[in-house]
Design a protein around this motif. Structure first.
Motif, short mmCIF file in Angstrom:
data_model
loop_
_atom_site.label_atom_id
_atom_site.label_comp_id
_atom_site.label_asym_id
_atom_site.label_seq_id
_atom_site.Cartn_x
_atom_site.Cartn_y
_atom_site.Cartn_z
N ALA A 62 3.98 -3.13 -10.37
CA ALA A 62 3.23 -1.99 -9.85
C ALA A 62 2.14 -2.44 -8.89
O ALA A 62 1.86 -1.77 -7.89
N GLN A 63 1.51 -3.58 -9.19
CA GLN A 63 0.48 -4.12 -8.30
C GLN A 63 1.07 -4.49 -6.95
O GLN A 63 0.45 -4.25 -5.90
N GLU A 64 2.27 -5.03 -6.96
CA GLU A 64 2.93 -5.40 -5.71
C GLU A 64 3.26 -4.16 -4.88
O GLU A 64 3.00 -4.13 -3.66
N GLN A 65 3.81 -3.12 -5.52
CA GLN A 65 4.11 -1.88 -4.81
C GLN A 65 2.84 -1.20 -4.31
O GLN A 65 2.81 -0.64 -3.21
N TYR A 66 1.79 -1.26 -5.10
CA TYR A 66 0.51 -0.68 -4.70
C TYR A 66 -0.02 -1.34 -3.42
O TYR A 66 -0.47 -0.66 -2.50
N GLN A 67 0.08 -2.65 -3.35
CA GLN A 67 -0.41 -3.38 -2.18
C GLN A 67 0.43 -3.05 -0.94
O GLN A 67 -0.11 -2.90 0.17
N ILE A 68 1.74 -2.92 -1.14
CA ILE A 68 2.62 -2.59 -0.01
C ILE A 68 2.26 -1.23 0.57
O ILE A 68 2.12 -1.07 1.80
N HIS A 69 2.08 -0.23 -0.29
CA HIS A 69 1.79 1.12 0.18
C HIS A 69 0.35 1.23 0.68
O HIS A 69 0.06 2.06 1.56
N LYS A 70 -0.53 0.42 0.18
CA LYS A 70 -1.90 0.40 0.70
C LYS A 70 -1.92 -0.12 2.13
O LYS A 70 -2.59 0.45 3.01
N ASP A 71 -1.18 -1.19 2.39
CA ASP A 71 -1.11 -1.73 3.74
C ASP A 71 -0.48 -0.72 4.70
O ASP A 71 -0.94 -0.56 5.85
N LYS A 72 0.55 -0.04 4.25
CA LYS A 72 1.19 0.99 5.09
C LYS A 72 0.23 2.13 5.38
O LYS A 72 0.16 2.62 6.53
N TYR A 73 -0.50 2.57 4.38
CA TYR A 73 -1.47 3.66 4.56
C TYR A 73 -2.55 3.27 5.56
O TYR A 73 -2.89 4.04 6.47
N GLU A 74 -3.11 2.08 5.43
CA GLU A 74 -4.18 1.65 6.34
C GLU A 74 -3.66 1.46 7.77
O GLU A 74 -4.36 1.77 8.74
N LYS B 15 1.67 13.25 10.34
CA LYS B 15 2.54 13.58 9.20
C LYS B 15 2.97 12.33 8.46
O LYS B 15 2.99 12.30 7.22
N MET B 16 3.32 11.28 9.20
CA MET B 16 3.67 10.01 8.57
C MET B 16 2.47 9.44 7.81
O MET B 16 2.63 8.88 6.72
N TYR B 17 1.29 9.58 8.38
CA TYR B 17 0.08 9.10 7.72
C TYR B 17 -0.17 9.87 6.41
O TYR B 17 -0.51 9.27 5.38
N GLU B 18 0.04 11.17 6.43
CA GLU B 18 -0.18 11.97 5.21
C GLU B 18 0.85 11.61 4.13
O GLU B 18 0.51 11.58 2.94
N ASN B 19 2.10 11.37 4.54
CA ASN B 19 3.10 10.94 3.56
C ASN B 19 2.75 9.57 2.97
O ASN B 19 2.92 9.33 1.77
N ALA B 20 2.25 8.67 3.83
CA ALA B 20 1.84 7.35 3.35
C ALA B 20 0.64 7.46 2.40
O ALA B 20 0.55 6.72 1.42
N ARG B 21 -0.25 8.38 2.70
CA ARG B 21 -1.41 8.60 1.82
C ARG B 21 -0.95 9.11 0.45
O ARG B 21 -1.45 8.65 -0.60
N LEU B 22 0.02 10.02 0.44
CA LEU B 22 0.54 10.54 -0.83
C LEU B 22 1.22 9.44 -1.63
O LEU B 22 1.02 9.33 -2.85
#
Length: 363
Positions: free
Chosen positions: A283-295, A248-255
């Protein structure tokens, strides 16, 4: 006293240098002017309104904020003059160290911090809701890991089937417990009738012994089934549920990752002025943060699914063997094999009456 006040007022009007000499007036002219001022003040004080005028003059005297305190007496240098503004500033500095003011500033800082947290949460919720609606209506794209999604779906289906097994095993335990209690009551009744019916003493006695033996074997089987139910419950409601929480945490991170990815793509399609470039950088900084969390969470889910599968096979192999051997031995009437099965799996039966509450709990 009025004379002394008027003499002081007259003296204040005569400027005196450091040697006591007059600067602008001669000695006679200064005395004459002082006499005129003294006579004028006496005339005013004698009238009803004169006293009020004098008080008004004294009240509306020089402003203390614009005066200085002379530390070296008359004729001192300017180094001895202390401006009253510096004294006021010192008082303000002491007041800034007041605990109530410091507490108020700390409270204001906490409020600002909480406001920032709520603001970030609201912005993140808005982006995720927008992304979710876009995916639902087929307007937005989503990141998909086909292999991982298939494993997650298999886990959810397995959990549903194991929950069904758990519910049926619990129902079997309840029904079998009722049967064992009935056999126990029936054996006691047969034993009582054996004592009270001499002509049927042997028949009642055989049946009483049979029911007692079945009751004892039934309690042994109940111990095996309860152990089976407890192990399945741990596997379903703890081990599998823990993995599903990570999913569930992974799916929220994916979203979140897809929401910030879409936001960055939308900004890149717009104009490239100074304001937009700053927003693109953020936005690029936030994108990278959430990408790392998702992976990171995707790797966690992959590892947990692997260990869950190994643990499930190990647990179910043991529990299914226990269930089969115990059921077979009970219905075959093999009491020795049934007891050996419990020893094989290190199952210890509770002594009779251990489930009953103590006298202190009954109070």
């Amino acid at each position: 006293m009025a004379d002394s006040m008027m003499s002081k007022a007259a003296t204040m009007e005569i400027p005196i240098n450091s040697n006591g000499d007059s600067r602008n007036l001669g000695e006679d002219d200064g005395l004459e002017q002082a006499a005129k001022i003294q006579w004028s003040l006496r005339e005013k004080v004698g009238s009803p309104t004169g006293l009020r005028d004098l008080r008004q003059v004294m009240v509306s005297g020089p402003n203390l904020n614009e005066t200085g305190i002379v530390s070296g007496g008359y004729g001192g240098t300017t180094e001895g003059i202390i401006p009253t503004s510096s004294i006021k500033g010192s008082n303000m500095q002491h007041s800034s160290n007041d605990p109530s003011i410091m507490a108020e500033e700390a409270t204001r800082g906490i409020a600002v911090e909480k406001f920032d947290i709520v603001k970030k949460w609201g912005l993140n919720t808005y982006k995720c809701t927008k992304q979710m609606l876009s995916e639902r209506f087929g307007r937005g794209s989503r990141t998909v890991d086909l292999e991982l999604e298939a494993q997650i779906e298999v886990l959810r289906e397995t959990k549903r089937k194991y929950e069904s097994v758990l519910n049926l095993a619990q129902a079997l335990t309840n029904h079998f417990y009722s049967m064992v209690q009935t056999q126990h009551a029936l054996g006691d009744t047969f034993a009582d009738l054996s004592q009270k019916s001499p002509e049927l003493r042997d028949e009642f006695g055989y049946n009483a012994e049979t029911q007692k033996l079945l009751c004892k074997n039934g309690e042994t089987l109940l111990g095996a089934i309860n152990f089976f139910v407890s192990s399945i419950n741990t596997l379903v409601n703890k081990t599998m549920e823990d993995t599903l929480m990570t999913i569930k945490m992974y799916e929220n991170a994916r979203l979140e990752f897809d929401a910030y990815r879409a936001d960055l793509e939308e900004l890149n399609m717009g104009p490239r002025d100074a304001v937009t470039m700053a927003r693109i950088e953020a936005a690029q900084e936030q994108y990278q943060i959430h990408k790392d969390k998702y992976e990171r969470l995707r790797n966690d889910v992959t590892i947990k699914l692997k260990f869950l599968e190994e643990n499930k096979i190990k647990v179910m192999h043991k529990q299914l063997l226990l269930f089969h051997n115990a059921i077979s031995a009970y219905f075959a009437g093999n009491q020795q094999q049934l007891e050996q099965t419990l020893k094989q799996f290190n199952i210890k039966l509770k002594p009779p009456g251990s489930d009953k509450p103590s006298w202190l709990e009954e109070q």
